[in-house]
Design a protein around this motif. Structure first.
Motif, mmCIF file in Angstrom:
data_model
loop_
_atom_site.group_PDB
_atom_site.id
_atom_site.type_symbol
_atom_site.label_atom_id
_atom_site.label_comp_id
_atom_site.label_asym_id
_atom_site.label_seq_id
_atom_site.Cartn_x
_atom_site.Cartn_y
_atom_site.Cartn_z
ATOM 1 N N ALA A 1 12.733 33.102 17.343
ATOM 2 C CA ALA A 1 12.045 34.393 17.258
ATOM 3 C C ALA A 1 12.987 35.474 16.746
ATOM 4 C CB ALA A 1 11.479 34.769 18.624
ATOM 5 N N ALA A 2 14.226 35.464 17.242
ATOM 6 C CA ALA A 2 15.205 36.447 16.776
ATOM 7 C C ALA A 2 15.545 36.232 15.307
ATOM 8 C CB ALA A 2 16.470 36.354 17.630
ATOM 9 N N ALA B 1 3.216 31.579 16.074
ATOM 10 C CA ALA B 1 3.505 30.143 16.054
ATOM 11 C C ALA B 1 2.293 29.345 16.524
ATOM 12 C CB ALA B 1 4.702 29.828 16.940
ATOM 13 N N GLU B 2 2.150 28.149 15.975
ATOM 14 C CA GLU B 2 1.146 27.203 16.444
ATOM 15 C C GLU B 2 1.851 26.165 17.309
ATOM 16 O OE1 GLU B 2 -1.056 25.414 13.282
ATOM 17 O OE2 GLU B 2 -1.019 27.243 12.080
ATOM 18 N N TYR C 1 5.095 25.244 15.299
ATOM 19 C CA TYR C 1 5.082 25.258 13.830
ATOM 20 C C TYR C 1 4.892 26.700 13.394
ATOM 21 C CZ TYR C 1 3.206 25.176 9.111
ATOM 22 O OH TYR C 1 2.985 25.447 7.793
ATOM 23 N N ILE C 2 5.767 27.151 12.492
ATOM 24 C CA ILE C 2 5.720 28.548 12.038
ATOM 25 C C ILE C 2 5.809 28.573 10.520
ATOM 26 C CG2 ILE C 2 6.790 30.832 12.224
ATOM 27 C CD1 ILE C 2 8.274 29.601 14.760
ATOM 28 N N GLY D 1 7.398 31.784 3.338
ATOM 29 C CA GLY D 1 7.517 30.652 2.428
ATOM 30 C C GLY D 1 8.234 29.453 2.994
ATOM 31 N N SER D 2 8.814 29.581 4.179
ATOM 32 C CA SER D 2 9.476 28.447 4.837
ATOM 33 C C SER D 2 8.607 27.943 5.983
ATOM 34 C CB SER D 2 10.846 28.856 5.380
ATOM 35 O OG SER D 2 11.768 29.049 4.347
ATOM 36 N N HIS D 3 8.653 26.650 6.196
ATOM 37 C CA HIS D 3 7.875 26.017 7.258
ATOM 38 C C HIS D 3 8.844 25.552 8.335
ATOM 39 C CE1 HIS D 3 4.250 25.961 4.685
ATOM 40 N NE2 HIS D 3 5.156 25.904 3.722
ATOM 41 N N ILE D 4 8.779 26.208 9.492
ATOM 42 C CA ILE D 4 9.707 25.946 10.589
ATOM 43 C C ILE D 4 9.021 25.060 11.619
ATOM 44 C CG2 ILE D 4 11.212 26.979 12.327
ATOM 45 C CD1 ILE D 4 10.972 29.629 10.721
#
Length: 259
Positions: free
Chosen positions: A85-86, A127-128, A141-142, A146-149
């Motif tokens: 989150a940070a 976030a999911e 999953y975030i 453009g990035s998938h975390i």
């Protein structure tokens, strides 16, 4: 065809001090590679909020896919969600869907929802939650800038079960590509003698990666595993490419032996 780039960030002091082996990195890297993703970096970080946040922030700025493992449990040093989150400058909030998953897990076992258990329901805003079929802590999953975390637990059995779910979430950005790996074992040839033959064989296929893995002594008892990884729109073609390179390598070796 563009292939997404990925960073893997494994979190935990136990990894840095050698208490446990980092098997999660190998499992994730292999799964991503076989799905056409290029793994650019694997990083191990201790249980320190600033270090995790800095690493995730750098990963987000460099890769299409960022996968973290570790630090999702109920103890005070489980701080990965807070650090993520940070890293993306968003608050950590109680996620209703994650809370329902955790409540159901403990209710089934006749346990109350304590402060420590409730902690695992806090995810970065937006976030999911990724359900955990094996343990208590959900992942996340975030989709950020453009990035998938993908945030996964460190316990290997939980991580592997949840990785399959996470990869389904990423299906829309994965290339329509199959990656196949074939290999042979070569005995009696030092790796230094095999190297120029590998170089020649590699030129047969621009979509292939050939790598030698020595297992025996370089001179006294050379045993070398050779792996060829090939990519193509379908698996049959990818496998055929890899086998063609290995067949050509065998012919080169036979030519050297008969010279």
């Amino acid at each position: 065809m563009y292939r997404p780039h990925a960073w893997i960030v494994n979190i935990g002091n136990e990894l840095l001090i050698g208490r446990i082996a980092n098997t999660n990195a190998a499992v994730i890297a292999r799964e991503l590679t076989l799905m056409g993703v290029i793994v650019k970096r694997i990083v191990v970080v201790g249980d320190y909020l600033d270090d995790i946040a800095t690493t995730v922030r750098e990963a987000v700025g460099s890769a299409d896919i960022v996968v973290t493992t570790g630090g999702l449990g109920p103890t005070d040093d489980d701080i990965t969600m807070e650090a993520v989150a940070a890293a993306i400058n968003t608050p950590l909030v109680l996620n209703k869907a994650a809370l329902e998953m955790i409540e159901a897990f403990y209710r089934k076992r006749g346990l109350q929802l304590t402060r420590e258990r409730l902690k695992m329901a806090y995810l970065p805003l937006g976030a999911e939650p990724i359900p955990n079929p094996v343990g208590a802590a959900p992942g996340a999953y975030i989709n950020y800038s453009g990035s998938h975390i993908v945030v996964l637990p460190g316990v290997p059995s939980e991580m592997e079960a949840m990785l399959k779910i996470a990869l389904n979430r990423l299906a829309h950005i994965l290339p329509e590509l199959c990656v196949a790996e074939e290999g042979i074992t070569i005995e009696g040839i030092p790796e230094s003698s095999l190297a120029p033959l590998l170089r020649r064989a590699s030129k047969l296929c621009s979509d292939c990666y050939i790598k030698s893995h020595p297992k025996g002594h370089e001179v006294e008892n050379p045993i070398i595993d050779v792996k060829v990884t090939a990519s193509a729109p379908d698996c049959d073609t990818a496998r055929s490419k890899a086998l063609a390179v290995l067949d050509y390598l065998k012919k080169l070796i036979q030519g050297e032996n008969s010279a």
